[in-house]
Design an enzyme around this catalytic site. Structure first.
Site, PDB file in Angstrom:
ATOM      1  N   ASN A   1      55.304   1.335 -17.721  1.00  0.00           N
ATOM      2  CA  ASN A   1      54.984   0.865 -18.910  1.00  0.00           C
ATOM      3  C   ASN A   1      55.232   2.463 -19.633  1.00  0.00           C
ATOM      4  O   ASN A   1      54.421   3.332 -19.468  1.00  0.00           O
ATOM      5  CB  ASN A   1      53.622   1.114 -18.771  1.00  0.00           C
ATOM      6  CG  ASN A   1      52.795   0.857 -20.133  1.00  0.00           C
ATOM      7  OD1 ASN A   1      53.393   0.739 -21.260  1.00  0.00           O
ATOM      8  ND2 ASN A   1      51.320   0.515 -20.313  1.00  0.00           N
TER       9      ASN A   1
ATOM     10  N   ARG B   1      56.662  -3.240 -19.040  1.00  0.00           N
ATOM     11  CA  ARG B   1      55.826  -3.762 -20.124  1.00  0.00           C
ATOM     12  C   ARG B   1      56.333  -3.661 -21.504  1.00  0.00           C
ATOM     13  O   ARG B   1      56.802  -2.627 -21.997  1.00  0.00           O
ATOM     14  CB  ARG B   1      54.568  -3.200 -20.166  1.00  0.00           C
ATOM     15  CG  ARG B   1      53.546  -3.280 -21.322  1.00  0.00           C
ATOM     16  CD  ARG B   1      52.194  -2.449 -21.435  1.00  0.00           C
ATOM     17  NE  ARG B   1      51.507  -2.947 -22.578  1.00  0.00           N
ATOM     18  CZ  ARG B   1      50.747  -2.109 -23.338  1.00  0.00           C
ATOM     19  NH1 ARG B   1      50.944  -0.818 -22.940  1.00  0.00           N
ATOM     20  NH2 ARG B   1      50.098  -2.411 -24.202  1.00  0.00           N
TER      21      ARG B   1
ATOM     22  N   HIS C   1      47.525  -7.375 -25.776  1.00  0.00           N
ATOM     23  CA  HIS C   1      46.986  -7.588 -24.648  1.00  0.00           C
ATOM     24  C   HIS C   1      46.993  -8.828 -23.661  1.00  0.00           C
ATOM     25  O   HIS C   1      46.365  -9.214 -23.036  1.00  0.00           O
ATOM     26  CB  HIS C   1      45.465  -7.402 -24.649  1.00  0.00           C
ATOM     27  CG  HIS C   1      44.734  -6.119 -25.302  1.00  0.00           C
ATOM     28  ND1 HIS C   1      43.754  -5.780 -26.081  1.00  0.00           N
ATOM     29  CD2 HIS C   1      45.195  -4.984 -24.918  1.00  0.00           C
ATOM     30  CE1 HIS C   1      43.653  -4.563 -26.223  1.00  0.00           C
ATOM     31  NE2 HIS C   1      44.305  -4.135 -25.480  1.00  0.00           N
TER      32      HIS C   1
ATOM     33  N   ARG D   1      40.422   2.356 -34.282  1.00  0.00           N
ATOM     34  CA  ARG D   1      41.115   0.976 -35.209  1.00  0.00           C
ATOM     35  C   ARG D   1      39.793   0.502 -36.042  1.00  0.00           C
ATOM     36  O   ARG D   1      39.056  -0.018 -35.482  1.00  0.00           O
ATOM     37  CB  ARG D   1      41.950   0.155 -34.421  1.00  0.00           C
ATOM     38  CG  ARG D   1      43.244   0.626 -34.295  1.00  0.00           C
ATOM     39  CD  ARG D   1      44.053  -0.213 -33.250  1.00  0.00           C
ATOM     40  NE  ARG D   1      44.219   0.474 -31.930  1.00  0.00           N
ATOM     41  CZ  ARG D   1      44.618  -0.207 -31.005  1.00  0.00           C
ATOM     42  NH1 ARG D   1      45.307  -1.425 -30.974  1.00  0.00           N
ATOM     43  NH2 ARG D   1      44.626   0.471 -29.849  1.00  0.00           N
TER      44      ARG D   1
ATOM     45  N   GLU E   1      46.954  -5.404 -15.037  1.00  0.00           N
ATOM     46  CA  GLU E   1      48.062  -5.674 -15.747  1.00  0.00           C
ATOM     47  C   GLU E   1      49.297  -5.444 -14.942  1.00  0.00           C
ATOM     48  O   GLU E   1      50.289  -6.299 -14.902  1.00  0.00           O
ATOM     49  CB  GLU E   1      48.320  -4.978 -17.116  1.00  0.00           C
ATOM     50  CG  GLU E   1      47.064  -5.341 -18.171  1.00  0.00           C
ATOM     51  CD  GLU E   1      46.962  -4.435 -19.287  1.00  0.00           C
ATOM     52  OE1 GLU E   1      47.399  -4.753 -20.364  1.00  0.00           O
ATOM     53  OE2 GLU E   1      46.279  -3.426 -19.086  1.00  0.00           O
TER      54      GLU E   1
END
Ligand code: ADP
Length: 398
Positions: A7, A90, A179, A240, A383
């Site tokens: 990743n 990823r 996601h 955010r 993940e």
């Protein structure tokens, strides 16, 4: 089969080496502060953890370092790089070109580069990881696993914004979600924990972490998700803002003479729990501040809970019900209070959680009261495993 999962971010590179036959993690770690005067390398293998500081000027050096250390560390149990069968990357943004994981061919590489305009912080960094692996492990299959792929089943009415068609088409503006690897993993995992085929279930998966998104998965297919064109839309998050009237943004830009780059920074880095509380982006800090009577921190958390309820409610409406709600990621896995507050006062929908069962952190567990019409689960996300499993599937088809 041994799979290296990578990743690769703009200044960091996380990795995991998995043996897919023995279902074991041979090693995992990360390289941080790539390109800065001093980088940090961390590797865990078995119970042993090593960490050291050294200069890591670029991603190729970072991958080289990872490979060297994997070979040099006896606890990893890797005799030669030849033992690594494939690499899984990823990739944050696959646009509408990819609805599943694929082998990275030249054409796929170009598409990922192309979509970099929509994910400037991520896709170019991912490709640096791909480039480095190509140089250092030539000929090894490299597989792209997209955060957006699982969400590609959404219908046009779920992914289209009300913009003039020519603008939306020219600039590929639509909901893509994010996601996806996590939502896919926990949706499949909860189905198997419930002992039912995913094709028979209506699920709402809540990935609540520093970045948060909620997804409606009907019969194994995503019908809606809270993140949009970018991972900014939807939930209020650590830093955010999430959902906001777009014209409020324009109004603020005019009033304060803020340009687009600064506004982007304000919305993505200075808003959310941090912005509202003027204290911290981290829910643990927020909860500690609330305990000391900080009303701004309380408001930040209240917005988070409110918005999660709103998405869950709207997704139940979209799917005409829900069989199970799943909580995952930092907040979803660890905060019993957040789960309890999100699920509170939803008896009308057949949702009720058991306080004792809910007293759990980071474990797979059903937390609904006995006989609850809707099941509620905690399922830690994984993940890396999901990426590695996709790599095995793609490589098997070669
Ligand atoms: P990222 O999106 O960066 O991967 P994580 O999934 O690690 O983030 O989630 C980080 C969030 O999880 C932080 O807000 C952190 O406060 C929260 N978190 C972790 N443990 C707990 C806990 N025990 N109680 C409440 N929140 C927690």
């Amino acid at each position: 089969m041994i799979v290296l999962v990578i990743n690769s971010g703009s200044s960091s590179l996380k990795f995991q080496l998995r043996n897919m036959e023995s279902h074991s993690i041979m090693a995992q770690g990360n390289v941080e502060k790539i390109g800065l005067p001093m980088g940090i390398f961390t590797l865990k293998a078995g119970d042993a953890k090593t960490q050291r500081e050294l200069q890591v000027p670029n991603h190729e050096v970072a991958v080289e370092l990872v490979l060297q250390e994997l070979l040099a560390n006896a606890a990893v149990g890797l005799a030669s790089l030849e033992e690594i069968d494939a690499i899984g990357h990823r990739i944050v943004q696959g646009g509408d070109a990819f609805n599943c994981s694929v082998l990275i061919t030249d054409e796929v590489y170009e598409k990922i580069r192309d979509y970099g305009a929509m994910a400037p912080l991520h896709n170019p960094a991912h490709l640096k990881g791909v480039d480095a692996c190509k140089v250092l492990m030539p000929g090894k299959p490299q597989v792209a696993v997209f955060d957006t792929a699982f969400h590609q089943t959404m219908a046009p009415e779920a992914y289209t914004y009300g913009l003039p068609k020519h603008y939306a088409q020219a600039h590929r503006i639509r909901r893509y979600g994010a996601h996806g690897t996590s939502h896919k993993y926990v949706a499949n995992r909860v189905a198997s924990l419930m002992g039912k085929p995913i094709e028979s279930l209506k699920l709402i998966t809540c990935h609540l972490g520093n970045g948060s998104s909620i997804t409606a998965v009907k019969h194994g297919q995503v019908v809606d998700t809270s993140m949009g064109f970018t991972p900014h839309e939807g939930m209020i998050m650590g830093t955010r803002c999430g959902d906001i009237d777009a014209t409020a943004v324009l109004y603020l830009m005019q009033k304060e003479q803020i340009d687009a780059a600064d506004m982007d920074r304000i919305l993505n880095k200075e808003s959310g729990l941090l912005g509202v509380s003027a204290y911290s982006s981290d829910l643990r800090d927020i909860e500690a501040a609330i305990a000391e009577g900080n009303s701004d921190a309380k408001l930040a958390r209240d917005i988070f809970i409110h918005r999660a309820k709103k998405y869950i409610g709207s997704y139940m409406a979209e799917m005409n019900g829900v069989d199970a709600i799943v909580f995952t990621a930092g907040i979803g896995e660890n905060s019993k209070d957040a789960r309890a507050d999100i699920c509170a006062n939803m008896e009308f929908f057949g949702i009720a959680i058991d306080a004792e069962k809910n007293n759990v952190r980071g474990e797979e567990r059903a937390i609904h009261v006995d006989g609850s019409r809707v099941q509620v689960w905690v399922v830690p996300t994984n993940e890396e495993l999901s990426i590695a499993e996709d790599v095995v599937r793609v490589v098997a088809q070669l």
